[in-house]
Design a protein around this motif. Sequence first.
Motif, mmCIF file in Angstrom:
data_model
loop_
_atom_site.group_PDB
_atom_site.id
_atom_site.type_symbol
_atom_site.label_atom_id
_atom_site.label_comp_id
_atom_site.label_asym_id
_atom_site.label_seq_id
_atom_site.Cartn_x
_atom_site.Cartn_y
_atom_site.Cartn_z
ATOM 1 N N MET B 71 -28.651 77.043 -45.534
ATOM 2 C CA MET B 71 -29.551 76.793 -46.662
ATOM 3 C C MET B 71 -28.963 75.840 -47.693
ATOM 4 N N PRO B 214 -21.835 85.580 -47.189
ATOM 5 C CA PRO B 214 -23.252 85.272 -47.448
ATOM 6 C C PRO B 214 -23.645 85.392 -48.925
ATOM 7 N N PHE B 217 -22.249 82.496 -50.734
ATOM 8 C CA PHE B 217 -22.943 81.295 -50.261
ATOM 9 C C PHE B 217 -24.309 81.166 -50.938
ATOM 10 N N ASN B 218 -25.038 82.283 -51.033
ATOM 11 C CA ASN B 218 -26.333 82.256 -51.727
ATOM 12 C C ASN B 218 -26.178 81.774 -53.162
#
Lengths: 150, 617
Positions: B71, B214, B217-218
């Motif tokens: 993303m 994660p 990372f978000n």
Amino acid sequence: MNQTGFVKTHFDLCTGCSLCQLACSQRLAGGYNPHRAVLAIRHESENLYHFPVVCEQCQNAYCMNSCPVGAISVNEATGAKVVNLETCVGCGTCAKFCPIGVIHVDPEIKKSRKCDLCDGQPLCVAACPTGALEFICPPPEANAGGDCHA
Amino acid sequence: MHDGYMGRFLMVDLGRQTAEPVPVPDWLKDEFVGGKGFGAKLLYDLTPAGVDPLGPENVLMFLTGPLTATMAPSMRACVVTKSPLTGTFLDSYFGGYFGPEIKYAGYDGLIIRGRSEFPVYLWIEDDRVQFRPAGSLWGKDALDANQAVKAELCEPEAKVVTIGPAGENRVRFALISCEFNRQAGRGGAGAVMGSKNLKAIAVKGSRLVRVNDPAAFNEAVAVANKDIAACGDCAALTATGTSFAVPWANEVGLIPHRNYQDQVDDQADKVGDAGQTKHLFLGKAACFACPIRCSQMGAVRTGKHATFITDIVEYESAAMIGTNLCIYDIRAVAHLVKLCDQLGIDSMSAGGVVGFAFEAAEKGLIQPPAGIKFEFGSVEGAEYLIRAIAHKTGPLGKTLAEGVARAAKAIGHGAEDFAVHVKGLESPAWGPRGIPGMGLAYMTADRGGCHQRGFMVAYEVGGRLFEDQPVDTYGLDKKALMLYGLQNYLAGTDALVKCDFGGFGVTAESYARLLSAATGKKYEAPFFDALGERIWNQTRLFNNREGFDPSHDRLPRRFVEEPLPGGPHAGRRISEEDMNFLRADYYRVRGWDERGRPTAETLGRLGLDKSRQFGAR
């Protein structure tokens, strides 16, 4: 009268970027792959049109009707049709009868995956940069404790 | 632990029809990261010196980076090979959906060698790789071939790259058409694919791309998206794509006109955002995981060429096919650019080559066939030449299909005086007279005259400060130092593989944060400068090995000998003395010797003296 929450799509705003699918697959599968998401995008006419294809949370849900083990039920708060992974046997009957192809057996866990509206806070809607996905709450009288009106 | 990589390359030998996964070594990830970095190292290691770009020993690589397919906003992939147009290292970037699919199939890159005896296409479905006959696809245009592959496989969700007839015919500036409306355009990668008898590659993958942390990372993605939301240039790209650069480039006196005879054009606006908004645009499309959505999709609805669907006519194409050829009906420009996309030739080089041909005809050096005019403004003449080049029709088509440098040599009689290229790559649409730093960027770009390896325009006329000071447009001092910084940073972030447009907004700190969360290693912003310098020197080692020396680090005669006739930089040129100063200063800043070779000290400082060889040969 639709008593369920659902994700409304606006294809005229969709750019095909797939961020919705990535947010979905990350939540469901723990990694990124749009093919592992429970919503799809059809790119058509040389990329001129993009159609997001999202679970309608049907009032008469064929996935739920066809499930031989009763693994799909209605979430009272959001109205979403939700797969119980403990009950699901991964037979794929639901996938066979979903008319828009938004329920499938995940290749890794061998269980059916479909949109559960992220318990009322859909990540696909949050990830969309253009507003092409919109979360429509169930009407208040149908909403038994969900927080989407909060 | 997960690190954003898939951990494998797919090694394909088309001659033997074998495909096997090979591990991506940790040292390669550490030292070169991905994308351009992988390409720089692998091209050097996997090809013998003097390799024929169109021979079976050349490698054609489709490479991703650790952030591709996540993303992280605006990530891409790249094709790396030895260019048949320039003979240099070639990296050509593409957005769209094909790059991520390589990772979903379980690979960080596809490395293709050999030559098939007959036309084939590759069908890669996770670990299953098929070599399928492409006889029925051969001759199809690049977009039709895409649809035909999907239809034959009954796989509408497969992501496909193709070549058009120009790639099949080994036109030296043939492109690779990437899913969808995206091209690995510059430098002739399509000819390399054609030389291997490879018409298309289709990929579909079920693997997950997993990052190390994660949650972190978000957060990093959210920060990067905020960078983009706060960026004026990104907002302009969302609004009208690169078409807004047409009036701007004209205003600052850089847009090519009549094969670069001038750098202003009073009709430029017709092919810019004004003309395109009126005649083309309908809606927006985005590359994979990109919030900017610079692609303005539309259609030509009226006029002689109606009706067809067209993507935006990007700045470079609008200028090279529009103002450079004096064609001002944007619908006609869109028609010609689409023709280039279908036939599979780089529309930038095509604009350069057709402009050269028009000028050659003006000077009586070439003659058009009966009924066709080769003159500036002639849509029919341009269309004739584009088709003749792609199909190598007749002696003229064959000659021009070689690019302006070779064509000028073949035509002779002074044609080289107006062949506008650096190292054989037709110049991009930013005339350098008046902006000597940009001239130096063209002189030294690793793939030949390219604007994307160091966009000095931003400093010289764009108002960007250097060391907190305004930059002297016409001055030569410190231009090498500015360019050194730009080239290093861009090469470093091209390892990710970032899109230049995302890079307008996303900061170095944000890229470092994304990379840290994805890989689980700790990166800081300056990492990309150091990485980029290593990569830049690695590509220089390749180019030196292939015979490039200071005599090639120069501008074409038009920019050196002919003062600009008008516009804000009237009278300006970049003289031999200017070039000599800039080149020497640049070598000094880079730590290269007077022959343009990295010194032993430089190689040692960058760790390139003891770098291992990728052992897959």
